[in-house]
Design a protein around this motif. Structure first.
Motif, PDB file in Angstrom:
ATOM      1  N   GLU A   1      42.110  32.108  47.768  1.00 38.57           N
ATOM      2  CA  GLU A   1      42.001  33.315  48.588  1.00 38.57           C
ATOM      3  C   GLU A   1      42.793  33.183  49.887  1.00 38.57           C
ATOM      4  N   ALA A   2      42.703  32.039  50.525  1.00 40.35           N
ATOM      5  CA  ALA A   2      43.454  31.822  51.766  1.00 40.35           C
ATOM      6  C   ALA A   2      44.955  31.910  51.508  1.00 40.35           C
ATOM      7  N   SER A   3      45.378  31.354  50.365  1.00 39.35           N
ATOM      8  CA  SER A   3      46.795  31.405  50.008  1.00 39.35           C
ATOM      9  C   SER A   3      47.235  32.840  49.740  1.00 39.35           C
ATOM     10  N   LEU A   4      46.454  33.590  48.967  1.00 40.73           N
ATOM     11  CA  LEU A   4      46.801  34.968  48.648  1.00 40.73           C
ATOM     12  C   LEU A   4      46.817  35.852  49.892  1.00 40.73           C
ATOM     13  N   ARG A   5      45.877  35.620  50.786  1.00 42.22           N
ATOM     14  CA  ARG A   5      45.751  36.447  51.986  1.00 42.22           C
ATOM     15  C   ARG A   5      46.665  35.997  53.113  1.00 42.22           C
ATOM     16  N   GLY A   6      47.256  34.817  52.975  1.00 40.65           N
ATOM     17  CA  GLY A   6      48.138  34.301  54.020  1.00 40.65           C
ATOM     18  C   GLY A   6      47.413  33.981  55.305  1.00 40.65           C
ATOM     19  N   THR A   7      46.221  33.408  55.166  1.00 41.42           N
ATOM     20  CA  THR A   7      45.423  33.085  56.350  1.00 41.42           C
ATOM     21  C   THR A   7      44.929  31.650  56.292  1.00 41.42           C
ATOM     22  N   ASP A   8      44.335  31.185  57.390  1.00 41.46           N
ATOM     23  CA  ASP A   8      43.807  29.826  57.452  1.00 41.46           C
ATOM     24  C   ASP A   8      42.522  29.714  56.631  1.00 41.46           C
ATOM     25  N   LEU A   9      42.166  28.469  56.344  1.00 43.68           N
ATOM     26  CA  LEU A   9      40.907  28.172  55.660  1.00 43.68           C
ATOM     27  C   LEU A   9      40.063  27.281  56.557  1.00 43.68           C
ATOM     28  N   VAL A  10      38.875  27.759  56.889  1.00 45.64           N
ATOM     29  CA  VAL A  10      37.916  26.945  57.640  1.00 45.64           C
ATOM     30  C   VAL A  10      36.942  26.344  56.634  1.00 45.64           C
ATOM     31  N   ALA A  11      36.929  25.026  56.541  1.00 40.62           N
ATOM     32  CA  ALA A  11      36.048  24.312  55.609  1.00 40.62           C
ATOM     33  C   ALA A  11      34.897  23.727  56.417  1.00 40.62           C
ATOM     34  N   LEU A  12      33.729  24.340  56.281  1.00 32.37           N
ATOM     35  CA  LEU A  12      32.583  23.974  57.112  1.00 32.37           C
ATOM     36  C   LEU A  12      31.606  23.093  56.348  1.00 32.37           C
ATOM     37  N   HIS A  13      31.304  21.960  56.942  1.00 37.58           N
ATOM     38  CA  HIS A  13      30.311  21.044  56.371  1.00 37.58           C
ATOM     39  C   HIS A  13      29.245  20.783  57.431  1.00 37.58           C
ATOM     40  N   ALA A  14      28.044  21.269  57.186  1.00 37.79           N
ATOM     41  CA  ALA A  14      26.941  21.064  58.118  1.00 37.79           C
ATOM     42  C   ALA A  14      26.114  19.872  57.656  1.00 37.79           C
ATOM     43  N   TRP A  15      25.682  19.082  58.609  1.00 32.90           N
ATOM     44  CA  TRP A  15      24.873  17.922  58.254  1.00 32.90           C
ATOM     45  C   TRP A  15      23.786  17.716  59.302  1.00 32.90           C
TER      46      TRP A  15
ATOM     47  N   GLU B   1      26.641  32.112  61.545  1.00 36.60           N
ATOM     48  CA  GLU B   1      27.340  32.237  62.828  1.00 36.60           C
ATOM     49  C   GLU B   1      28.850  32.156  62.636  1.00 36.60           C
ATOM     50  N   ALA B   2      29.297  31.221  61.809  1.00 42.49           N
ATOM     51  CA  ALA B   2      30.729  31.046  61.573  1.00 42.49           C
ATOM     52  C   ALA B   2      31.340  32.262  60.886  1.00 42.49           C
ATOM     53  N   SER B   3      30.540  32.999  60.115  1.00 44.10           N
ATOM     54  CA  SER B   3      31.067  34.159  59.385  1.00 44.10           C
ATOM     55  C   SER B   3      31.472  35.297  60.310  1.00 44.10           C
ATOM     56  N   ALA B   4      31.007  35.259  61.572  1.00 48.25           N
ATOM     57  CA  ALA B   4      31.339  36.321  62.523  1.00 48.25           C
ATOM     58  C   ALA B   4      32.831  36.376  62.804  1.00 48.25           C
ATOM     59  N   ASP B   5      33.541  35.262  62.596  1.00 44.25           N
ATOM     60  CA  ASP B   5      34.976  35.205  62.867  1.00 44.25           C
ATOM     61  C   ASP B   5      35.799  35.114  61.593  1.00 44.25           C
ATOM     62  N   ALA B   6      35.175  35.323  60.427  1.00 48.57           N
ATOM     63  CA  ALA B   6      35.871  35.156  59.148  1.00 48.57           C
ATOM     64  C   ALA B   6      36.112  36.497  58.473  1.00 48.57           C
ATOM     65  N   GLN B   7      37.097  36.539  57.577  1.00 46.86           N
ATOM     66  CA  GLN B   7      37.321  37.738  56.771  1.00 46.86           C
ATOM     67  C   GLN B   7      36.674  37.625  55.406  1.00 46.86           C
ATOM     68  N   LEU B   8      36.278  36.406  55.022  1.00 44.48           N
ATOM     69  CA  LEU B   8      35.598  36.189  53.748  1.00 44.48           C
ATOM     70  C   LEU B   8      34.858  34.863  53.805  1.00 44.48           C
ATOM     71  N   MET B   9      33.621  34.857  53.304  1.00 53.47           N
ATOM     72  CA  MET B   9      32.872  33.617  53.163  1.00 53.47           C
ATOM     73  C   MET B   9      32.760  33.281  51.682  1.00 53.47           C
ATOM     74  N   VAL B  10      32.939  32.012  51.349  1.00 53.48           N
ATOM     75  CA  VAL B  10      32.827  31.556  49.970  1.00 53.48           C
ATOM     76  C   VAL B  10      31.749  30.480  49.898  1.00 53.48           C
ATOM     77  N   VAL B  11      30.804  30.644  48.987  1.00 60.05           N
ATOM     78  CA  VAL B  11      29.745  29.656  48.792  1.00 60.05           C
ATOM     79  C   VAL B  11      29.611  29.358  47.306  1.00 60.05           C
ATOM     80  N   GLY B  12      29.101  28.177  47.010  1.00 60.39           N
ATOM     81  CA  GLY B  12      28.806  27.826  45.629  1.00 60.39           C
ATOM     82  C   GLY B  12      27.442  28.356  45.239  1.00 60.39           C
ATOM     83  N   SER B  13      27.188  28.384  43.952  1.00 63.59           N
ATOM     84  CA  SER B  13      25.895  28.891  43.493  1.00 63.59           C
ATOM     85  C   SER B  13      24.798  27.852  43.639  1.00 63.59           C
ATOM     86  N   ARG B  14      25.181  26.583  43.716  1.00 62.11           N
ATOM     87  CA  ARG B  14      24.220  25.501  43.925  1.00 62.11           C
ATOM     88  C   ARG B  14      24.853  24.467  44.833  1.00 62.11           C
TER      89      ARG B  14
END
Length: 295
Positions: A170-184, A250-263
């Motif tokens: 999606e980031a490639s198709l849209r020509g935008t950055d990808l934010v990869a968020l890992h919370a711990w 909170e991070a989604s407030a600055d994003a154009q799309l959020m992607v999550v896994g089903s599990r």
């Protein structure tokens, strides 16, 4: 990428907004857009030899024709030259869309509906579709015409890899950055059963910085293969110590799309429909795509 982009429509403003998003997705992917309307017969006897839509002058036929025509015109106005087809199918909406997902590369629905999509109010039906679809499900919600990066939740597990792959695409198709968020977090609920309380792992390990470095390694390794496949995508790794759901919302407030896994697993321990994924579907500030990890 094979198969059409499918959008479910019911005549509501939310479904028309989904048509806009689906048309954009189809255009980006150079794919067919299939407009699908599902309907159920009224609770009355219907002759077995009757048309699925009823008589040509009947109210049901006219209503369906209006809904589909409006959606088709909307799609064609949003993406010139787009190949648009449609299907009107008798059946329960989620079952119809789930069947469509067998040949689709993406299903798009609005976050609220009316008529045939009234059950998609981000309740059990939307959860069921996201959990059982054979392709990713994008639910449009949040800001109109959102801008910013694509945001993906990373947990480091094999189950999370399809979501990361989709986010890179999606980031490639849209020509935008990808934010990869890992919370711990250093807090674990696993000790509750044995000790009757939550456990702070720092009490056991005694080194929070060592734990942070481990989580940083998890994030780096989860992205490595996809970085090689999409060298043109600018990736912004984001390691956050905190609770998963509020951090992601909170991070989604600055994003154009959020992607999550089903599990999920690890940093996104609760990442299964009904917890983190469902929280995203309910509260994200931008469209959300749920990507299944497999059967």
């Amino acid at each position: 990428m094979n198969g059409p982009v499918v959008v479910g429509v019911d005549g509501s403003p939310f479904a028309l907004a989904a048509v806009d998003v689906a048309a954009q997705e189809a255009q980006l992917r150079d794919a067919e857009l299939r407009v699908v309307h599902a309907f159920l017969w009224p609770a009355m006897h219907v002759p077995s030899d009757s048309s699925p839509l009823g008589p040509p002058t009947g109210a049901l036929h006219e209503s369906i024709e209006r809904i589909v025509t409006e959606a088709l015109e909307r799609a064609r106005s949003r993406a010139a030259g787009l190949h648009v087809s449609h299907a009107v199918i008798a059946g329960e909406t989620v079952a119809v869309l789930q069947a469509q997902s067998r040949t689709a590369q993406l299903i798009v629905v609005g976050h609220r509906g009316s008529g045939g999509l009234s059950e998609l109010l981000l309740g059990s039906a939307a959860v069921h579709l996201s959990a059982h679809s054979h392709c990713p499900v994008m639910i449009t919600r949040g800001r109109q015409d959102p801008v910013g990066p694509v945001l993906v939740a990373v947990d480091g597990s094999p189950r999370g890899q399809p979501a990361i792959a989709f986010a890179f695409l999606e980031a490639s198709l849209r020509g935008t950055d990808l934010v990869a968020l890992h919370a711990w977090s250093t807090w674990s609920d696993h000790g509750e059963h044995a000790l009757g309380r939550r456990v702070d792992i720092v009490d056991l390990v005694g080194d929070a910085e060592h734990l942070r470095q481990q989580e940083e390694r998890v994030l780096t390794e989860a992205l490595a293969h996809h970085r090689e496949q999409y060298p043109g995508v600018t990736v912004r790794p984001c390691l956050v110590r905190g609770r998963t759901r509020p951090t992601l919302i909170e991070a989604s407030a600055d994003a154009q799309l959020m992607v999550v896994g089903s599990r999920g697993h690890g940093g996104f321990t609760g990442l299964m429909l009904g917890s983190v994924s469902q929280a995203a579907l309910h509260h994200a500030h931008c469209p959300v795509t749920v990507v299944r990890s497999g059967p």
